[in-house]
Scaffold this active site. Structure first.
Site, PDB file in Angstrom:
ATOM      1  N   HIS A 102      47.302  38.083  37.791  1.00 23.09           N
ATOM      2  CA  HIS A 102      47.922  37.363  38.675  1.00 23.09           C
ATOM      3  C   HIS A 102      48.269  35.779  38.549  1.00 23.09           C
ATOM      4  O   HIS A 102      49.005  35.263  38.928  1.00 23.09           O
ATOM      5  CB  HIS A 102      47.521  37.583  40.165  1.00 23.09           C
ATOM      6  CG  HIS A 102      46.078  37.024  40.456  1.00 23.09           C
ATOM      7  ND1 HIS A 102      44.848  37.360  39.877  1.00 23.09           N
ATOM      8  CD2 HIS A 102      45.971  35.717  41.269  1.00 23.09           C
ATOM      9  CE1 HIS A 102      44.048  36.547  40.302  1.00 23.09           C
ATOM     10  NE2 HIS A 102      44.662  35.729  41.354  1.00 23.09           N
ATOM     11  N   HIS A 156      42.100  35.845  33.132  1.00 19.69           N
ATOM     12  CA  HIS A 156      42.828  34.469  33.649  1.00 19.69           C
ATOM     13  C   HIS A 156      42.386  33.343  32.672  1.00 19.69           C
ATOM     14  O   HIS A 156      43.422  32.678  32.244  1.00 19.69           O
ATOM     15  CB  HIS A 156      42.190  34.288  35.181  1.00 19.69           C
ATOM     16  CG  HIS A 156      42.498  35.197  36.123  1.00 19.69           C
ATOM     17  ND1 HIS A 156      43.235  36.299  35.867  1.00 19.69           N
ATOM     18  CD2 HIS A 156      41.396  35.723  37.128  1.00 19.69           C
ATOM     19  CE1 HIS A 156      43.105  37.333  37.050  1.00 19.69           C
ATOM     20  NE2 HIS A 156      41.832  36.803  37.499  1.00 19.69           N
ATOM     21  N   LYS A 166      31.255  31.596  40.752  1.00 22.16           N
ATOM     22  CA  LYS A 166      31.304  31.600  41.922  1.00 22.16           C
ATOM     23  C   LYS A 166      30.107  30.697  42.716  1.00 22.16           C
ATOM     24  O   LYS A 166      29.299  30.073  42.025  1.00 22.16           O
ATOM     25  CB  LYS A 166      30.713  32.779  42.422  1.00 22.16           C
ATOM     26  CG  LYS A 166      31.552  34.002  41.933  1.00 22.16           C
ATOM     27  CD  LYS A 166      32.859  34.307  42.674  1.00 22.16           C
ATOM     28  CE  LYS A 166      33.723  35.524  41.912  1.00 22.16           C
ATOM     29  NZ  LYS A 166      35.055  35.628  42.415  1.00 22.16           N
TER      30      LYS A 166
HETATM   31  C1  BG6 Z   1      40.282  37.874  40.620  1.00 21.97           C
HETATM   32  C2  BG6 Z   1      38.817  37.906  40.554  1.00 21.97           C
HETATM   33  O1  BG6 Z   1      41.136  38.249  39.721  1.00 21.97           O
HETATM   34  O2  BG6 Z   1      40.570  36.449  40.709  1.00 21.97           O
HETATM   35  C3  BG6 Z   1      38.197  37.548  41.750  1.00 21.97           C
HETATM   36  O3  BG6 Z   1      38.445  39.648  40.384  1.00 21.97           O
HETATM   37  C4  BG6 Z   1      38.395  36.005  42.166  1.00 21.97           C
HETATM   38  O4  BG6 Z   1      36.527  37.517  41.481  1.00 21.97           O
HETATM   39  C5  BG6 Z   1      40.077  35.897  42.022  1.00 21.97           C
HETATM   40  O5  BG6 Z   1      37.943  35.642  43.190  1.00 21.97           O
HETATM   41  C6  BG6 Z   1      40.372  34.304  41.974  1.00 21.97           C
HETATM   42  O6  BG6 Z   1      41.951  34.250  42.157  1.00 21.97           O
HETATM   43  P1  BG6 Z   1      42.580  33.111  42.905  1.00 21.97           P
HETATM   44  O7  BG6 Z   1      44.042  33.330  42.583  1.00 21.97           O
HETATM   45  O8  BG6 Z   1      42.017  33.076  44.176  1.00 21.97           O
HETATM   46  O9  BG6 Z   1      42.047  31.857  41.964  1.00 21.97           O
END
Ligand code: BG6
Length: 484
Positions: free
Chosen positions: A177, A239, A329
């Site tokens: 995403h 990511h 985290k």
């Molecule tokens: C997800 C992870 O892919 O991305 C999560 O599994 C994380 O642990 C999240 O919190 C973070 O996404 P964003 O868009 O909130 O930065």
């Protein structure tokens, strides 16, 4: 030709929080073609109306601005539901019959969205194949696979092979995403739709690059899942490495999916794997104090909730330019940013006070929360002879595009998948390369070569080791988007 989006895992969290609100917002913006129908599939025995009722609640909770009843009802009218299990032929038969009934005699493209637990990805795809639900004769058949895509190189390969038994690669859409985020997409536009940055975008002018993806939340109710995953698999393999490729890739010849994804793959292929001998120097692992008290987490868990890595890219453009990545985290704030640090001027001609040096320029790309960019440079302080002060040239989406709400990543990704554009989805070879870069870290951390697991206090910027990693290179972590 109409289109059917089949959502496996229709009563799950992802559907409720992300997919259905994103689809609704697309409709509100006039981007969801009228001929798109959405068929939910899940084990709960619900009627169409009950499913619609649940999704109506999800819209209120997660779809942003309130909508008119007409708009909402038009959307809910697109929804259908079939109860069944992906592990059971009967359920899939019922689904197949319902899809045929809804689509009628006409051809229809189908997008199968796997919003289910990863262990069901391969069996579901196999069943789709076995039941002849992927035959392209009556329209295109595509599949969207959520993350995590495997847990290491071996499992990602096995999953790719299982999917390729049924779908050709061009029909497989693996979600990351982060690639759907507006600001991540804008990296390519900044670099390749302008001339000012690209001539400087190399080892001659760039000292190093920092990529920070920080979250203030702790693992909370996901502790049990998270403990088997850890931050490297959860955030770096996907990511952070995707962000790195956007910063580091060569200019593609066109905006075509293959051209873009080829360049991205070449970049990851040039990233130097971290050897066991360098684990103690180039990797840092941390766990926030209190993590082990979460339900489902063993008292002696060694799972990292924070990591910092130093990566090098072995190609002409980036030789000798370190890329420092960190994510965790329970950090002080939720922020994702990329800081491109330029080199110091080669010579200082100004009469600086003793001990003072010129500070070097940087470009900070703010992915979230306050999307934009900061270009930091030195300016003369007015009414002085030669005093210097760093100042920022800033771009913020909210200022330059007032009234334009930045879309949720899923809106763009769903629309692209429906239209058959895979540009923003990860390709099988790239996913496998990303695992082959992260496996030595995850596996090496279970050996004697691992750096110590350092505990950090919730609300700190990770453990001391993360700062020591930078200090050893005469650098420090920076926050360029601090003033956003
Ligand atoms: C997800 C992870 O892919 O991305 C999560 O599994 C994380 O642990 C999240 O919190 C973070 O996404 P964003 O868009 O909130 O930065």
């Amino acid at each position: 030709m109409s289109r059917t989006l089949v959502v496996f895992g229709a009563t799950g969290d992802l559907t409720r929080r992300k997919l259905v609100p994103a689809l609704f917002n697309l409709q509100r913006k006039g981007r969801l073609p009228d001929d798109v129908r959405i068929v939910g599939f899940s084990r709960s025995p619900l009627s169409d109306d009950e499913f619609r009722g649940r999704m109506a609640e999800a819209l209120v909770e997660f779809a942003g601005a309130p909508a008119s009843d007409t708009e909402r009802d038009r959307f809910l009218g697109r929804l259908h539901y079939v109860a069944g299990s992906v592990t059971d032929d009967r359920g899939m038969e019922t689904l197949a019959e319902r899809l045929d009934e809804l689509e009628g005699e006409q051809c229809a493209d189908r997008l199968y969205y796997l919003a289910i637990a990863p262990r069901f990805y391969a069996p579901t795809v196999a069943r789709l194949g076995a039941m002849d639900m992927v035959c392209d004769d009556h329209g295109e058949r595509r599949v969207v696979v959520e993350k995590p895509f495997g847990t290491d190189l071996a499992s990602a390969r096995t999953l790719n092979e299982a999917i390729h038994e049924v779908f050709e690669e061009r029909s497989v859409y693996r979600i990351d995403h982060y690639l759907g985020k507006e600001t991540a997409q804008n990296i390519l536009f900044t670099r390749f739709a302008n001339t000012v940055f690209e001539p400087l975008w190399n080892r001659n002018y760039i000292d190093h690059v920092q990529i920070t993806v920080a979250e203030s939340v702790d693992v909370d109710h996901r502790a049990e899942f998270y403990d088997g995953t850890g931050v490297v698999r959860d955030m770096f393999q996907n990511h952070l490495l995707q962000l790195l490729t956007l910063v580091a890739m060569e200019p593609p010849s066109s905006f075509d999916a293959d051209a873009v994804r080829n360049e991205k793959h070449k970049t990851l292929a040039a990233v130097r794997p971290i050897t066991s001998g360098r684990l103690g120097l180039d990797t840092v692992r941390g766990q926030y104090a209190g993590y082990r008290t979460n339900e489902g987490v063993p008292d002696d868990s060694e799972t990292a909730t924070f990591a910092a890595l130093k990566l090098e890219i072995d190609n002409w453009r980036w030789q000798g330019v370190p890329f420092y990545l960190r994510s965790g985290k329970a950090l002080p704030e939720k922020v994702s940013e990329i800081l491109v640090q330029f080199r110091c001027p080669p010579h200082n001609m100004f009469p600086l006070p003793p001990g003072a040096t010129l500070s070097s320029n940087y470009l900070a790309i703010c992915i979230q929360p306050d999307e934009g960019m900061h270009l930091r440079f030195e300016a003369k302080v007015p009414d002085t002879v030669a005093d210097l002060q760093p100042v920022d040239m800033e771009f913020h989406y909210r200022d330059n595009f007032p009234g334009v709400e930045l879309p949720e990543a899923y809106e763009r990704l769903l629309l692209d998948a429906l239209h058959g554009d895979p540009s923003l989805f990860a390709r099988s070879d790239t996913i496998e390369r990303a695992w082959s870069l992260m496996d030595p870290v995850v596996e090496g951390w279970q050996t004697d070569a691992a750096p110590p697991l350092e505990v950090y206090e919730p609300g700190d910027w990770g453990p001391d080791g993360a700062h020591a990693l930078m200090r050893r290179d005469g650098r420090r972590w920076k926050r360029g988007c601090r003033h956003c």
